[in-house]
Design an enzyme around this catalytic site. Structure first.
Site, PDB file in Angstrom:
ATOM      1  N   GLU A  78       0.836  -1.199   0.000  1.00 36.57           N
ATOM      2  CA  GLU A  78       0.000   0.000   0.000  1.00 36.57           C
ATOM      3  C   GLU A  78       0.870   1.247   0.000  1.00 36.57           C
ATOM      4  OE1 GLU A  78      -3.503  -2.159   2.638  1.00 36.57           O
ATOM      5  OE2 GLU A  78      -2.689  -0.285   3.365  1.00 36.57           O
ATOM      6  N   CYS A 106       3.594   8.332   1.355  1.00 38.84           N
ATOM      7  CA  CYS A 106       4.126   7.336   2.285  1.00 38.84           C
ATOM      8  C   CYS A 106       4.234   6.025   1.497  1.00 38.84           C
ATOM      9  CB  CYS A 106       3.141   7.218   3.452  1.00 38.84           C
ATOM     10  SG  CYS A 106       3.592   5.984   4.664  1.00 38.84           S
ATOM     11  N   CYS A 159       6.311  -7.204   6.794  1.00 43.88           N
ATOM     12  CA  CYS A 159       7.453  -6.712   7.577  1.00 43.88           C
ATOM     13  C   CYS A 159       7.857  -7.798   8.556  1.00 43.88           C
ATOM     14  CB  CYS A 159       7.064  -5.444   8.338  1.00 43.88           C
ATOM     15  SG  CYS A 159       8.449  -4.681   9.232  1.00 43.88           S
ATOM     16  N   CYS A 168       6.612  -5.645  15.437  1.00 44.97           N
ATOM     17  CA  CYS A 168       6.170  -4.715  16.483  1.00 44.97           C
ATOM     18  C   CYS A 168       4.688  -4.993  16.759  1.00 44.97           C
ATOM     19  CB  CYS A 168       6.381  -3.266  16.047  1.00 44.97           C
ATOM     20  SG  CYS A 168       8.108  -2.906  15.638  1.00 44.97           S
ATOM     21  N   CYS A 176       1.635  -2.713  15.472  1.00 43.92           N
ATOM     22  CA  CYS A 176       1.604  -2.321  14.058  1.00 43.92           C
ATOM     23  C   CYS A 176       0.921  -3.406  13.233  1.00 43.92           C
ATOM     24  CB  CYS A 176       3.031  -2.110  13.558  1.00 43.92           C
ATOM     25  SG  CYS A 176       3.165  -1.818  11.787  1.00 43.92           S
ATOM     26  N   CYS A 221      -0.670   5.728  10.107  1.00 44.09           N
ATOM     27  CA  CYS A 221       0.558   5.032  10.506  1.00 44.09           C
ATOM     28  C   CYS A 221       0.244   3.699  11.140  1.00 44.09           C
ATOM     29  CB  CYS A 221       1.318   5.829  11.550  1.00 44.09           C
ATOM     30  SG  CYS A 221       1.873   7.386  10.964  1.00 44.09           S
TER      31      CYS A 221
HETATM   32  N1  SAH Z   1       9.672  -0.064   9.766  1.00 43.62           N
HETATM   33  C1  SAH Z   1       9.777   1.371   9.811  1.00 43.62           C
HETATM   34  C2  SAH Z   1       8.605   2.064   9.105  1.00 43.62           C
HETATM   35  C3  SAH Z   1       7.316   1.702   9.781  1.00 43.62           C
HETATM   36  S1  SAH Z   1       5.920   2.731   9.803  1.00 43.62           S
HETATM   37  C4  SAH Z   1       9.823   1.824  11.258  1.00 43.62           C
HETATM   38  O1  SAH Z   1       9.476   1.045  12.131  1.00 43.62           O
HETATM   39  O2  SAH Z   1      10.234   2.950  11.516  1.00 43.62           O
HETATM   40  C5  SAH Z   1       6.329   4.297  10.382  1.00 43.62           C
HETATM   41  C6  SAH Z   1       6.015   4.592  11.848  1.00 43.62           C
HETATM   42  O3  SAH Z   1       4.679   4.256  12.234  1.00 43.62           O
HETATM   43  C7  SAH Z   1       6.915   3.835  12.782  1.00 43.62           C
HETATM   44  O4  SAH Z   1       7.413   4.723  13.748  1.00 43.62           O
HETATM   45  C8  SAH Z   1       5.975   2.829  13.415  1.00 43.62           C
HETATM   46  O5  SAH Z   1       6.429   2.362  14.641  1.00 43.62           O
HETATM   47  C9  SAH Z   1       4.714   3.651  13.524  1.00 43.62           C
HETATM   48  N2  SAH Z   1       3.525   2.836  13.777  1.00 43.62           N
HETATM   49  C10 SAH Z   1       3.343   1.534  13.477  1.00 43.62           C
HETATM   50  N3  SAH Z   1       2.122   1.124  13.880  1.00 43.62           N
HETATM   51  C11 SAH Z   1       1.520   2.192  14.434  1.00 43.62           C
HETATM   52  C12 SAH Z   1       0.236   2.395  15.011  1.00 43.62           C
HETATM   53  N4  SAH Z   1      -0.649   1.411  15.058  1.00 43.62           N
HETATM   54  N5  SAH Z   1      -0.054   3.625  15.476  1.00 43.62           N
HETATM   55  C13 SAH Z   1       0.841   4.626  15.397  1.00 43.62           C
HETATM   56  N6  SAH Z   1       2.064   4.504  14.841  1.00 43.62           N
HETATM   57  C14 SAH Z   1       2.405   3.293  14.378  1.00 43.62           C
END
Ligand code: SAH
Length: 366
Positions: free
Chosen positions: A106, A119, A126, A130, A133, A357
């Protein structure tokens, strides 16, 4: 739990080769191998990167016979749109793309009063796991190719230029690697993509390096490698907790590289590039939003070339976690700022279309 740092061996072969996979000099070689004069490579670059076109029928300076050969070999369709969703009065648009092997990714295009930001995804799925996420829950399918990453930007820029974001045509100026995937776990493809995005047109898209943000969980050796590239990219580090005990659970790669090590790498990046590092902090109710943690964060970042980006948690399906209460968020921000650390709260664009995000999960109901 196993973390996947490297690409899984693909059982289904590689994405087809595309112009955007190739550095300018390799484009000339590729065209020569097709029996064509080298200047055809420049013509193709002007169409693809300069005019955001990938349909050979709209390239009148290529003779008809040549179009088919060249286009077939160098401009394969890498992304097929399967679904498009808009919200925020058309100013936010999420596209679900199908890749050649059926994998789904996406990208999200966002129009603000003063800029347009895309974005992008760097992996299908991934491997960083985490728990808050949506992408992290699904695991890694595979790395994306340079061409696949760049194609999201070319298509996004073309949509913005065509006025598809509500209102007048707009220029895409910012790209954030904050879609699906861990960009630094797909290092080579991401760096080549960044070069295609930032090389001056028509060799590339001509975006400013400072307007490209690479966001990482903190893969330490790759942060140091990035610092040595001699580019002015913005680095974002997904910290989410100032202490190892909590970060071990929120960002599992922390069991390998600790908070102090990741931040030291961030400061080395700042020293090498002169760029302020963005520290991402997804604020989760009763998990990481306590005043003590705000103080600890302020202490860690005080007098550093850093900026804190607080992201109110976007709840993902099935998760018990949610965003902090507004007054808790305000207090958290106030405390961090009291250490002289600039702190902003990210807006929650795209929530209703699961485009905010961490919500990107590429689920397609057909
Ligand atoms: N793998 C990379 C890019 C991921 S997305 C990274 O971890 O940095 C970009 C940001 O969104 C990251 O900081 C991630 O931790 C955050 N993120 C992921 N899930 C989220 C959620 N459910 N709510 C808010 N931020 C989130």
């Amino acid at each position: 739990m196993t973390l996947q740092f490297e690409a899984l061996p693909s059982r289904r072969g590689k994405p087809p080769r595309h112009l955007a996979d190739l550095a300018p000099e390799d484009r000339r070689t590729a065209v020569a191998e097709l029996g064509q004069p080298a200047y055809r490579a420049d013509q193709l670059s002007r169409h693809y990167f300069g005019r955001l076109l990938d349909d050979p029928r709209r390239m009148p300076d290529l003779p008809a016979a040549v179009r088919d050969t060249i286009a077939g070999a160098l401009l394969p369709q890498l992304l097929t749109p399967v679904r498009e969703l808009s919200c925020d009065d058309g100013a936010t648009r999420k596209t679900v793309w199908r890749l050649f092997d059926g994998a789904l990714v996406e990208s999200v295009l966002m129009r603000y009063p003063d800029r347009v930001t895309l974005c992008v995804s760097s992996q299908a799925g991934c491997g960083m796991a985490c728990p808050f996420c949506a992408t992290g829950q699904a695991g890694l399918t595979r790395n994306m190719s340079t061409g696949e990453i760049v194609a999201q930007v070319v298509k996004g820029a073309a949509a913005a230029a065509a006025g598809d974001l509500g209102g007048t045509p707009a220029r895409l100026g910012n790209v954030v690697f904050m879609g699906m995937g861990e960009p630094l776990a797909n290092y080579a493809a991401v760096i080549s993509a960044v070069r295609r995005l930032t090389d001056p047109a028509p060799a590339g898209l001509g975006l400013s390096q400072r307007h490209v943000t690479v966001s990482t969980v903190g893969l330490l050796p790759a942060i140091d490698r990035l610092a040595a590239e001699g580019m002015q990219l913005t680095l974002a580090v997904s910290l989410h907790a100032p202490d190892d005990e909590l970060r071990d659970t929120l960002v599992p790669v922390n069991t390998r590289w600790k908070v102090d090590e990741v931040l030291d790498a961030a400061w080395r990046y700042a020293a090498a590039t002169g760029r302020r590092v963005s520290i991402e902090y997804a604020l989760i109710r009763d998990i990481n939003d306590q005043p003590e943690r705000a103080h600890r964060l302020g202490q860690l970042l005080r007098d550093r070339l850093a900026h804190v980006n607080v992201i109110p948690l976007n709840p993902t399906p099935g998760s018990v976690w949610t965003a902090s209460a507004p007054e808790v968020e305000r207090e958290f921000v106030r405390i961090v700022r009291s250490y002289g650390v600039t702190t902003t709260v990210r807006d929650t664009r795209g929530r209703e279309i699961d485009g905010a995000c961490g919500q990107l999960a590429a689920s397609v109901v057909e």
